[in-house]
Design a protein around this motif. Structure first.
Motif, PDB file in Angstrom:
ATOM      1  N   VAL A 168       0.838  -1.229  -0.241  1.00 25.16           N
ATOM      2  CA  VAL A 168       0.132  -0.052  -0.006  1.00 25.16           C
ATOM      3  C   VAL A 168       0.866   1.143   0.071  1.00 25.16           C
ATOM      4  O   VAL A 168       0.626   2.371  -0.518  1.00 25.16           O
ATOM      5  CB  VAL A 168      -0.876   0.074   1.245  1.00 25.16           C
ATOM      6  CG1 VAL A 168      -1.676   1.281   1.363  1.00 25.16           C
ATOM      7  CG2 VAL A 168      -1.935  -1.018   1.138  1.00 25.16           C
ATOM      8  N   ALA A 169       2.081   1.175   0.755  1.00 25.08           N
ATOM      9  CA  ALA A 169       3.063   2.293   0.896  1.00 25.08           C
ATOM     10  C   ALA A 169       3.480   2.842  -0.407  1.00 25.08           C
ATOM     11  O   ALA A 169       3.622   3.884  -0.962  1.00 25.08           O
ATOM     12  CB  ALA A 169       4.023   1.847   1.629  1.00 25.08           C
ATOM     13  N   THR A 170       3.577   1.531  -1.237  1.00 30.25           N
ATOM     14  CA  THR A 170       4.193   1.857  -2.795  1.00 30.25           C
ATOM     15  C   THR A 170       2.984   2.778  -3.858  1.00 30.25           C
ATOM     16  O   THR A 170       3.362   3.595  -4.417  1.00 30.25           O
ATOM     17  CB  THR A 170       4.459   0.725  -3.266  1.00 30.25           C
ATOM     18  OG1 THR A 170       5.752   0.115  -2.759  1.00 30.25           O
ATOM     19  CG2 THR A 170       4.976   0.858  -4.797  1.00 30.25           C
ATOM     20  N   ALA A 171       1.877   2.087  -3.486  1.00 26.83           N
ATOM     21  CA  ALA A 171       0.896   2.780  -4.156  1.00 26.83           C
ATOM     22  C   ALA A 171       0.547   4.341  -3.523  1.00 26.83           C
ATOM     23  O   ALA A 171       0.246   5.391  -4.446  1.00 26.83           O
ATOM     24  CB  ALA A 171      -0.546   2.185  -4.121  1.00 26.83           C
ATOM     25  N   MET A 172       0.889   4.554  -2.538  1.00 32.11           N
ATOM     26  CA  MET A 172       0.421   6.037  -1.874  1.00 32.11           C
ATOM     27  C   MET A 172       1.830   6.829  -2.654  1.00 32.11           C
ATOM     28  O   MET A 172       1.524   8.067  -3.132  1.00 32.11           O
ATOM     29  CB  MET A 172       0.742   5.866  -0.525  1.00 32.11           C
ATOM     30  CG  MET A 172      -0.473   5.532   0.226  1.00 32.11           C
ATOM     31  SD  MET A 172      -0.348   6.128   1.928  1.00 32.11           S
ATOM     32  CE  MET A 172       1.617   5.653   2.433  1.00 32.11           C
ATOM     33  N   ALA A 173       2.825   6.373  -2.470  1.00 33.31           N
ATOM     34  CA  ALA A 173       4.085   7.064  -3.100  1.00 33.31           C
ATOM     35  C   ALA A 173       3.924   7.342  -4.681  1.00 33.31           C
ATOM     36  O   ALA A 173       4.388   8.442  -4.939  1.00 33.31           O
ATOM     37  CB  ALA A 173       5.428   6.406  -2.841  1.00 33.31           C
ATOM     38  N   TRP A 174       3.415   6.264  -5.283  1.00 31.43           N
ATOM     39  CA  TRP A 174       3.395   6.132  -6.744  1.00 31.43           C
ATOM     40  C   TRP A 174       2.480   7.427  -7.075  1.00 31.43           C
ATOM     41  O   TRP A 174       3.098   8.120  -7.945  1.00 31.43           O
ATOM     42  CB  TRP A 174       2.610   5.098  -7.281  1.00 31.43           C
ATOM     43  CG  TRP A 174       2.478   5.011  -8.756  1.00 31.43           C
ATOM     44  CD1 TRP A 174       1.386   5.086  -9.444  1.00 31.43           C
ATOM     45  CD2 TRP A 174       3.552   4.802  -9.851  1.00 31.43           C
ATOM     46  NE1 TRP A 174       1.483   5.167 -10.637  1.00 31.43           N
ATOM     47  CE2 TRP A 174       2.925   4.766 -11.074  1.00 31.43           C
ATOM     48  CE3 TRP A 174       4.951   4.509  -9.658  1.00 31.43           C
ATOM     49  CZ2 TRP A 174       3.453   4.660 -12.354  1.00 31.43           C
ATOM     50  CZ3 TRP A 174       5.529   4.200 -10.804  1.00 31.43           C
ATOM     51  CH2 TRP A 174       4.808   4.372 -12.096  1.00 31.43           C
ATOM     52  N   TYR A 175       1.154   7.469  -6.592  1.00 35.80           N
ATOM     53  CA  TYR A 175       0.414   8.508  -7.026  1.00 35.80           C
ATOM     54  C   TYR A 175       0.718   9.841  -6.403  1.00 35.80           C
ATOM     55  O   TYR A 175       0.320  10.987  -6.947  1.00 35.80           O
ATOM     56  CB  TYR A 175      -0.963   8.130  -6.365  1.00 35.80           C
ATOM     57  CG  TYR A 175      -1.909   6.826  -7.265  1.00 35.80           C
ATOM     58  CD1 TYR A 175      -1.872   7.128  -8.722  1.00 35.80           C
ATOM     59  CD2 TYR A 175      -2.088   5.734  -6.674  1.00 35.80           C
ATOM     60  CE1 TYR A 175      -2.414   6.187  -9.709  1.00 35.80           C
ATOM     61  CE2 TYR A 175      -2.710   4.778  -7.581  1.00 35.80           C
ATOM     62  CZ  TYR A 175      -2.746   4.912  -8.975  1.00 35.80           C
ATOM     63  OH  TYR A 175      -3.558   3.995  -9.672  1.00 35.80           O
ATOM     64  N   GLY A 176       1.462   9.838  -5.371  1.00 35.37           N
ATOM     65  CA  GLY A 176       1.946  11.102  -4.662  1.00 35.37           C
ATOM     66  C   GLY A 176       2.993  11.746  -5.659  1.00 35.37           C
ATOM     67  O   GLY A 176       2.771  12.812  -5.869  1.00 35.37           O
ATOM     68  N   MET A 177       3.984  10.729  -6.229  1.00 37.82           N
ATOM     69  CA  MET A 177       4.945  11.476  -7.054  1.00 37.82           C
ATOM     70  C   MET A 177       4.205  12.002  -8.491  1.00 37.82           C
ATOM     71  O   MET A 177       4.648  13.126  -8.756  1.00 37.82           O
ATOM     72  CB  MET A 177       5.905  10.468  -7.421  1.00 37.82           C
ATOM     73  CG  MET A 177       6.909  10.026  -6.406  1.00 37.82           C
ATOM     74  SD  MET A 177       8.055   8.665  -6.714  1.00 37.82           S
ATOM     75  CE  MET A 177       7.044   7.310  -6.962  1.00 37.82           C
ATOM     76  N   LEU A 178       3.190  11.291  -9.036  1.00 42.48           N
ATOM     77  CA  LEU A 178       2.673  11.727 -10.220  1.00 42.48           C
ATOM     78  C   LEU A 178       1.939  12.879 -10.157  1.00 42.48           C
ATOM     79  O   LEU A 178       1.925  13.833 -10.680  1.00 42.48           O
ATOM     80  CB  LEU A 178       1.441  10.685 -10.469  1.00 42.48           C
ATOM     81  CG  LEU A 178       2.119   9.295 -11.162  1.00 42.48           C
ATOM     82  CD1 LEU A 178       1.270   8.470 -11.566  1.00 42.48           C
ATOM     83  CD2 LEU A 178       3.035   9.678 -12.454  1.00 42.48           C
ATOM     84  N   LYS A 179       1.060  13.095  -8.686  1.00 35.80           N
ATOM     85  CA  LYS A 179       0.359  14.411  -8.484  1.00 35.80           C
ATOM     86  C   LYS A 179       1.528  15.672  -8.349  1.00 35.80           C
ATOM     87  O   LYS A 179       1.161  16.680  -8.431  1.00 35.80           O
ATOM     88  CB  LYS A 179      -0.355  14.116  -7.331  1.00 35.80           C
ATOM     89  CG  LYS A 179      -1.506  13.311  -7.393  1.00 35.80           C
ATOM     90  CD  LYS A 179      -2.370  13.123  -6.138  1.00 35.80           C
ATOM     91  CE  LYS A 179      -3.613  12.291  -6.431  1.00 35.80           C
ATOM     92  NZ  LYS A 179      -4.577  12.390  -5.314  1.00 35.80           N
ATOM     93  N   ALA A 180       2.713  15.146  -7.804  1.00 32.93           N
ATOM     94  CA  ALA A 180       3.698  16.173  -7.793  1.00 32.93           C
ATOM     95  C   ALA A 180       4.197  16.698  -8.900  1.00 32.93           C
ATOM     96  O   ALA A 180       5.165  17.683  -8.949  1.00 32.93           O
ATOM     97  CB  ALA A 180       4.859  15.791  -6.764  1.00 32.93           C
ATOM     98  N   GLY A 181       4.002  15.911  -9.728  1.00 29.58           N
ATOM     99  CA  GLY A 181       4.538  16.192 -11.412  1.00 29.58           C
ATOM    100  C   GLY A 181       6.148  15.840 -11.443  1.00 29.58           C
ATOM    101  O   GLY A 181       6.622  15.922 -12.755  1.00 29.58           O
ATOM    102  N   LEU A 182       6.210  14.884 -10.673  1.00 29.73           N
ATOM    103  CA  LEU A 182       7.529  14.106 -10.672  1.00 29.73           C
ATOM    104  C   LEU A 182       7.410  12.768 -11.607  1.00 29.73           C
ATOM    105  O   LEU A 182       6.500  12.303 -11.878  1.00 29.73           O
ATOM    106  CB  LEU A 182       7.969  13.390  -9.221  1.00 29.73           C
ATOM    107  CG  LEU A 182       8.364  14.524  -8.278  1.00 29.73           C
ATOM    108  CD1 LEU A 182       8.591  13.974  -6.922  1.00 29.73           C
ATOM    109  CD2 LEU A 182       9.531  15.602  -8.739  1.00 29.73           C
TER     110      LEU A 182
END
Length: 553
Positions: free
Chosen positions: A81-95
């Motif tokens: 679950v932590a990976t899924a959080m990080a994944w979408y967090g990076m995409l939302k940050a434009g990274l």
């Protein structure tokens, strides 16, 4: 694609390329299904609403850490679950996540980090491996790296803990911050960098763009008839093209649940039953689990076999339990074929189906030519379409990126078809035109779905001080499909064993899954009549040895 602007126009007219970012496309689904479970893994579960808030907060925290939209992040994390959080967090940050594997080590990560010009490195705790020391080592080796991000790290560990970012900040403020970032992104821009299964050394970087990457997942889900009630289990690495497209984005494109599991039977089998899994992708390594999965998977509706032709009995075993079985062929470069739900059994059993998009195009060409071969004859599978790449990415200066530039020039036909290096054939089954994969042109070992470059491995082993000459070939394996075998000519007076070879590669920082798992010492490598190294003879020899050992001879 600049050479073929008419294709871009066509894809836009058909809706395959929309003026929206990947994160906004995901958020629209999350807003429509807030209370449904978005992701389940051994470390917990989250609804779409919870994942939306956590990823918004992570995005804001990443911006506050000094990371800027468009910068690249090396990702080394597992099915959680932590990976899924990080994944979408990076995409939302434009990274831009750079999808490496947890098993990668110095040899791979330094080269990929330099090629990507990565600004950050995300690592997740691993048993029996110091990820924090490794991240510090990589920060020193890759000049562009300046931020370390962690998952599962204890308090006081170096780097920025993603879990802390996910728990901090006002949700409304975070949502407003993400909206601002997304408004400044180009939907035609790079959203993700995947790794090729390259045959010539360091994996090449595959740019996947916002609209096409989500479209790829949407089409896969549509072909399989998915809706918000699907619960899709993924056992292979999630931060991998098949993982992201089939295991995460596809179920999320319809509001379904991604069930992320490690490849551990003690975890997988009870989870398939407890989590009411309806769909999963079964690679060759899962053949040994097939009977147990049938027993546990009371809710299983569909199984897609991927990676290689189904082992004898695997297809039939699932089918006998009333589970729909099909096949998938795909690549990180984009193009997918899947056997449709309504396809006759012969299509599902003997082919990898048809392209998932009406805009996809495939041509079977004579290898190295642009001449199409007749149906029923084997040639190179060459493809193009709205979500298939038109070139590889390299952030290095011109001279250093010359290899990538040269590869781009030969990897595509004059009509923009990508040369996959796979041998394919158009076949007719029960009156249906479909495709089958008949081998490969490229010299790679397919170890449980992970492609190992033989050229890379041979170049590394050639540096061993006790090896005079070496050749690596694939040997058959009932669980993984293939493993690597090194035929070694030792230097005069030297003797080598498998542990010596593996210890040498470990010292070079090479990922463990690439190591040869058998060594055959020979006086000379076999050669053909014209003096070329005869790998066919070596493959036949080691296959015979493996067969004899299995039979107890």
């Amino acid at each position: 694609m600049a050479r073929h602007p008419e294709l871009v126009d066509r894809y836009r007219r058909t809706g395959a390329r929309r003026p929206e970012t990947l994160a906004n496309l995901w958020q629209r689904v999350a807003d429509a299904h807030p209370e449904r479970e978005a992701v389940v893994a051994p470390d917990g579960r989250m609804t779409y609403a919870e994942l939306a808030v956590a990823s918004d907060r992570i995005a804001v925290g990443l911006r506050e850490s000094g990371l800027l939209p468009g910068e690249r992040v090396l990702v080394q994390s597992g099915n959680s679950v932590a990976t899924a959080m990080a994944w979408y967090g990076m995409l939302k940050a434009g990274l831009v996540p750079v999808c490496t594997l947890p098993a990668h080590r110095h040899h791979e990560i330094e080269a990929v980090g330099r090629r990507a010009g990565a600004a950050a490195h995300l690592v997740q705790e691993q048993p029996r491996f110091d990820v924090h020391g490794f991240a510090a080592e990589m920060s020193a080796a890759v000049p562009s790296l300046r931020v370390t991000l962690t998952l599962g790290a204890g308090a006081g560990a170096a780097g920025i803990r993603i879990e802390d970012l996910a728990a901090a900040g006002d949700p409304h403020t975070a949502r407003a911050g993400v909206t601002e970032v997304q408004a400044g992104l180009d939907p035609d821009g790079i959203a993700v960098l995947q790794l090729s299964g390259g045959t010539t050394g360091t994996p090449k970087l595959i740019p996947r763009r916002h609209h096409e990457y989500w479209y790829n997942a949407e089409r896969y889900a549509a072909v399989l008839g998915w809706d918000a009630h699907v619960r899709v289990a993924h056992l292979m690495p999630i931060v991998h093209n098949a993982g992201i497209v089939c295991g995460l984005h596809a179920p999320h494109s319809v509001g379904g649940t991604a069930v992320l599991l490690p490849p551990d039977p003690d975890v997988v089998l009870p989870a398939v039953a407890a989590e009411r899994v309806t769909d999963l992708i079964a690679g060759t390594p899962m053949a040994a689990l097939a009977r147990s999965l049938v027993g546990q998977g009371r809710h299983l509706e569909r199984i897609v076999i991927a990676g290689s032709k189904p082992p004898e009995g695997m297809f039939e075993l699932f089918e006998s339990a009333g589970v729909w079985v099909g096949q998938l062929y795909g690549m990180a470069e984009g193009f997918f074929t899947v056997t449709p739900l309504d396809a006759p059994r012969a299509v599902r059993r003997w082919s990898v189906g048809v392209p998932i998009s009406e805009s996809d195009e495939a041509a079977i060409l004579g290898p190295g030519t642009e001449t199409e071969v007749p149906d029923g004859e084997v040639g190179e599978m060459c493809v193009r379409g709205p979500y298939t790449v038109t070139g590889y990415f390299d952030a290095r200066p011109g001279d250093e990126a010359a290899e990538t530039t040269a590869h781009n020039a030969r990897a595509f036909t004059s009509e923009g078809y990508y040369r996959t290096g796979d041998l394919g054939m158009v076949r007719i089954e029960d009156g249906h035109r479909c495709y089958s994969i008949e081998g490969r042109i490229k010299d790679v070992i397919d170890r449980g779905g992970e492609k190992i470059s033989v050229d890379e491995l041979e170049a590394l082993l050639a540096g061993h001080p006790r090896i005079a000459e070496v050749a690596v070939v694939a040997m058959p394996d009932p669980r993984l499909g293939e493993r690597g075998c090194a035929f070694v000519v030792p230097r005069a007076g030297e003797i080598l064993a498998l542990p010596d070879v593996q210890e040498y590669l470990a010292g070079r920082g090479v990922a463990k899954f690439k190591w040869p798992e058998r060594v055959e010492l020979v006086d000379a490598l076999p050669r053909t009549a014209v003096g070329k190294i005869d790998k066919n003879a070596m493959r036949a020899a080691v296959a015979g040895l493996v067969e004899a050992q299995a039979a107890g001879r």
